[in-house]
Design an enzyme around this catalytic site. Structure first.
Site, PDB file in Angstrom:
ATOM      1  N   SER A  78      45.759  44.605  48.403  1.00 54.91           N
ATOM      2  CA  SER A  78      45.571  46.012  48.063  1.00 54.91           C
ATOM      3  C   SER A  78      44.188  46.145  47.426  1.00 54.91           C
ATOM      4  O   SER A  78      43.527  45.149  47.151  1.00 54.91           O
ATOM      5  CB  SER A  78      46.636  46.452  47.065  1.00 54.91           C
ATOM      6  OG  SER A  78      46.420  45.757  45.851  1.00 54.91           O
ATOM      7  N   LYS A  79      43.797  47.374  47.165  1.00 56.49           N
ATOM      8  CA  LYS A  79      42.483  47.609  46.542  1.00 56.49           C
ATOM      9  C   LYS A  79      42.373  46.867  45.225  1.00 56.49           C
ATOM     10  O   LYS A  79      41.335  46.315  44.875  1.00 56.49           O
ATOM     11  CB  LYS A  79      42.294  49.101  46.295  1.00 56.49           C
ATOM     12  CG  LYS A  79      41.949  49.852  47.551  1.00 56.49           C
ATOM     13  CD  LYS A  79      40.903  50.919  47.261  1.00 56.49           C
ATOM     14  CE  LYS A  79      40.400  51.511  48.550  1.00 56.49           C
ATOM     15  NZ  LYS A  79      41.009  52.776  48.867  1.00 56.49           N
ATOM     16  N   ARG A  80      43.477  46.846  44.492  1.00 58.71           N
ATOM     17  CA  ARG A  80      43.511  46.164  43.195  1.00 58.71           C
ATOM     18  C   ARG A  80      43.131  44.691  43.347  1.00 58.71           C
ATOM     19  O   ARG A  80      42.539  44.082  42.475  1.00 58.71           O
ATOM     20  CB  ARG A  80      44.951  46.307  42.664  1.00 58.71           C
ATOM     21  CG  ARG A  80      45.248  45.685  41.345  1.00 58.71           C
ATOM     22  CD  ARG A  80      46.659  46.099  40.938  1.00 58.71           C
ATOM     23  NE  ARG A  80      47.670  45.729  41.950  1.00 58.71           N
ATOM     24  CZ  ARG A  80      48.216  44.535  42.045  1.00 58.71           C
ATOM     25  NH1 ARG A  80      47.884  43.585  41.209  1.00 58.71           N
ATOM     26  NH2 ARG A  80      49.122  44.273  42.979  1.00 58.71           N
ATOM     27  N   HIS A  81      43.485  44.123  44.500  1.00 52.34           N
ATOM     28  CA  HIS A  81      43.212  42.715  44.755  1.00 52.34           C
ATOM     29  C   HIS A  81      41.797  42.441  45.250  1.00 52.34           C
ATOM     30  O   HIS A  81      41.384  41.302  45.382  1.00 52.34           O
ATOM     31  CB  HIS A  81      44.120  42.206  45.886  1.00 52.34           C
ATOM     32  CG  HIS A  81      45.533  42.003  45.485  1.00 52.34           C
ATOM     33  ND1 HIS A  81      46.575  42.568  46.162  1.00 52.34           N
ATOM     34  CD2 HIS A  81      46.079  41.262  44.500  1.00 52.34           C
ATOM     35  CE1 HIS A  81      47.711  42.177  45.608  1.00 52.34           C
ATOM     36  NE2 HIS A  81      47.432  41.400  44.604  1.00 52.34           N
ATOM     37  N   GLY A  82      41.126  43.490  45.683  1.00 54.90           N
ATOM     38  CA  GLY A  82      39.788  43.264  46.245  1.00 54.90           C
ATOM     39  C   GLY A  82      39.712  43.609  47.719  1.00 54.90           C
ATOM     40  O   GLY A  82      38.820  43.138  48.428  1.00 54.90           O
TER      41      GLY A  82
END
Ligand code: GLU
Length: 310
Positions: free
Chosen positions: A233-237
């Site tokens: 996800s975006k949170r992960h990069g």
């Protein structure tokens, strides 16, 4: 004589070039370099509602920054619509496809009836000749077996595949038809893409068979997961490559890291130059389980590239 090897990257321009897409592009790029083939770029812009010129530009900018050069002209899928329509018409003329006028509630009811009967969608118009409506592919009986460089042999029962729409009632081609026709006309010999498209390969192979065209080699790459093993996800990069540029990563460092993410070679060194990768890259070296993003490794590899460049 063997056909020249050709790969392609075929993004839908609906956002930036995220690292999953960048890795797919790199796998295609290095594989073609390894075998002395050609790497091509096709922008799949047929979904007018979702495709934007800005997203196309963001993908082109991302590839340019990453240093992934394609050969020949960029193919814009929307420009090939007439060819897609002709192929659908050809399948219709040969009785390999049929017109189905169902939509709305009628279509839902027909779908429910098929589901209750335990098979995928088969229109009641399958064995009739109707003058209008969508053109649907007549899925053959039996099984579909594909040979994938990463997943191995994959078998599906054909009664699990819907009679898919090739041309919508408004005359526009669908993704499934457009991809097959464009890959064939571009001379693509190896389709390397995310494994979210694995089942599409089954459907597409049926179309290749119906059209009497050579089936490309398939290689469906497991998607990248976050460091916690969950979907990226975006949170992960799961960011655009320009976000990595802005964080200070070098294109060569990111190329090296992304290729190593999900591909192994020999004793698993981490540092590779472009030439090293092109020398040894093979589709069979791509791992069959999802890779996890690892920022420590990314920093380590990038640091090595920085040290070499300074
Ligand atoms: N346009 C598709 C996507 O961005 C890829 C299609 C393909 O590689 O066959 O997911």
């Amino acid at each position: 004589m063997n056909k020249p090897i050709r790969t392609r990257f075929a993004p839908s321009p609906t956002g930036f070039l995220h690292i999953g897409g960048a890795r797919t592009a790199l796998f295609n790029y290095y594989f073609s370099k390894h075998v002395g083939g050609e790497f091509h770029l096709r922008i799949e812009d047929t979904d007018k509602a979702r495709s934007t010129p800005e997203a196309t530009q963001a993908i082109l900018d991302g590839l340019a920054w990453l240093g992934v050069q394609h050969e020949g002209d960029i193919v814009y899928q929307s420009k090939n619509a007439d060819t897609h329509v002709n192929v659908a018409q050809d399948l219709l003329d040969k009785g390999l496809a049929y017109r189905c006028p169902l939509d709305g509630n009628e279509l839902d009811e027909a779908r429910d009836a098929c589901r209750e009967a335990g098979h995928a969608f088969r229109s009641p118009y399958r064995d009739k000749t109707h003058a209008n409506g969508a053109i649907r592919f007549r899925v053959p009986d039996g099984q579909t077996i594909i040979y994938d460089h990463i997943a191995g042999e994959v078998t599906w029962e054909n009664d699990q595949f819907d009679d898919l729409v090739l041309l919508r009632a408004d005359g526009t081609p669908t993704y499934m038809l457009a991809v097959v026709v464009d890959d064939h006309n571009m001379g693509i010999t190896h389709v390397v893409r995310g494994d979210d498209h694995l089942i599409n390969a089954g459907r597409q192979q049926q179309l290749y068979d119906a059209l009497g065209w050579d089936i490309p080699d398939w290689a469906h790459v497991p998607l990248i997961h976050g460091p916690d093993g969950k979907k990226l996800s975006k949170r992960h990069g799961a960011l655009g490559v320009e976000a990595y540029r802005d964080m200070g990563y070098l294109p060569g460092g990111l190329r090296n890291y992304l290729v190593k993410l999900g591909w192994s070679h020999g004793d698993d060194e981490l540092f590779f130059t472009d030439k090293d990768i092109a020398d040894v890259f093979s589709l069979d070296g791509i791992n069959s389980s999802p890779a996890r993003l690892d920022f420590d490794k990314m920093d380590f590899i990038n640091g090595q590239h920085m040290a070499r460049e300074s």
